[in-house]
Design an enzyme around this catalytic site. Structure first.
Site, PDB file in Angstrom:
ATOM      1  N   CYS A  38     -35.118  55.846   9.720  1.00 17.67           N
ATOM      2  CA  CYS A  38     -33.848  56.343  10.270  1.00 17.67           C
ATOM      3  C   CYS A  38     -34.016  57.405  11.343  1.00 17.67           C
ATOM      4  CB  CYS A  38     -32.989  56.921   9.145  1.00 17.67           C
ATOM      5  SG  CYS A  38     -33.840  58.275   8.322  1.00 17.67           S
ATOM      6  N   ASP A  40     -34.747  60.556  10.844  1.00 18.40           N
ATOM      7  CA  ASP A  40     -34.442  61.911  10.367  1.00 18.40           C
ATOM      8  C   ASP A  40     -35.716  62.757  10.301  1.00 18.40           C
ATOM      9  OD1 ASP A  40     -31.785  61.410  10.204  1.00 18.40           O
ATOM     10  OD2 ASP A  40     -31.783  60.921   8.078  1.00 18.40           O
ATOM     11  N   CYS A  68     -30.032  62.991   5.393  1.00 18.10           N
ATOM     12  CA  CYS A  68     -28.899  62.646   4.525  1.00 18.10           C
ATOM     13  C   CYS A  68     -28.933  63.438   3.207  1.00 18.10           C
ATOM     14  CB  CYS A  68     -28.972  61.157   4.218  1.00 18.10           C
ATOM     15  SG  CYS A  68     -30.448  60.751   3.268  1.00 18.10           S
ATOM     16  N   CYS A 112     -35.781  57.777   1.689  1.00 17.45           N
ATOM     17  CA  CYS A 112     -35.514  59.148   2.157  1.00 17.45           C
ATOM     18  C   CYS A 112     -36.496  60.151   1.543  1.00 17.45           C
ATOM     19  CB  CYS A 112     -34.083  59.557   1.814  1.00 17.45           C
ATOM     20  SG  CYS A 112     -32.891  58.353   2.421  1.00 17.45           S
TER      21      CYS A 112
END
Ligand code: FES
Length: 170
Positions: A38, A40, A68, A112
């Site tokens: 993603c 991030d 997130c 994540c």
């Protein structure tokens, strides 16, 4: 891996009130990683001191994560897991342990958790290499993998990464 369909209470708690959030002045080691899925980003800072037995332990730890809910929660919980651990013990903290300590993550959010595990490994790597110390093979391999991923992320998200890096220096 826990197959749950929503965030656990623990995840929400860490997200709403993250532990050890912020930038550290004069850290002994810094780890910065990006998520290839993603884009991030997470920064992790450590202070290392010797304990009574002469072992190097993580005395202080802080993080900044631009990601997130799951990324913030895993970042927060890894600071709890790593604090007061020896460098050797902290190096062993992996994604499974992080996810387990949060009571699980929805399968779609498990990716994540790579930020937290990678950033801690990179901060320890940074500390050891700055101090010209021997780097364990596993940590060396992890570092190489993260460097490879960083190149891929830079290709994908070049423009935003440059802005983020500039802002981070302020
Ligand atoms: S969506 Fe990027 S770390 Fe979770």
């Amino acid at each position: 891996m826990n197959k749950i369909g929503s965030y656990t209470k623990k995840v929400i708690k860490h997200f709403q009130k993250p532990h050890n959030y912020g930038r550290m002045k004069n850290p002994d080691g810094v780890g910065k990683v990006g998520n290839p899925i993603c884009g991030d980003v997470m920064w992790l800072y450590i202070k290392v001191e010797k304990d009574k037995k002469g072992r190097e332990v993580i005395k202080d730890i802080k993080f900044e994560t631009f990601g997130c809910v799951a990324a913030i929660a895993t970042s927060s919980v890894i600071t709890d897991l790593a604090k007061e651990k020896t460098l050797e013990e902290a190096t062993k903290i992996d994604r499974e342990e992080i996810v387990k300590s949060l009571g699980g993550l929805p399968p779609i959010k498990v990716h994540c958790s790579i930020l937290a595990a990678g950033a801690l490994a990179e901060a320890i790597y940074d500390y050891l290499s700055k101090n010209k110390r021997k780097i364990p093979k596993k940590l060396q391999e992890k570092h190489q993998q993260i460097e490879k991923e960083k190149k891929e992320i830079k290709k994908k998200y070049k423009e935003w990464i440059e802005i983020e890096e500039k802002m981070h220096k302020k």
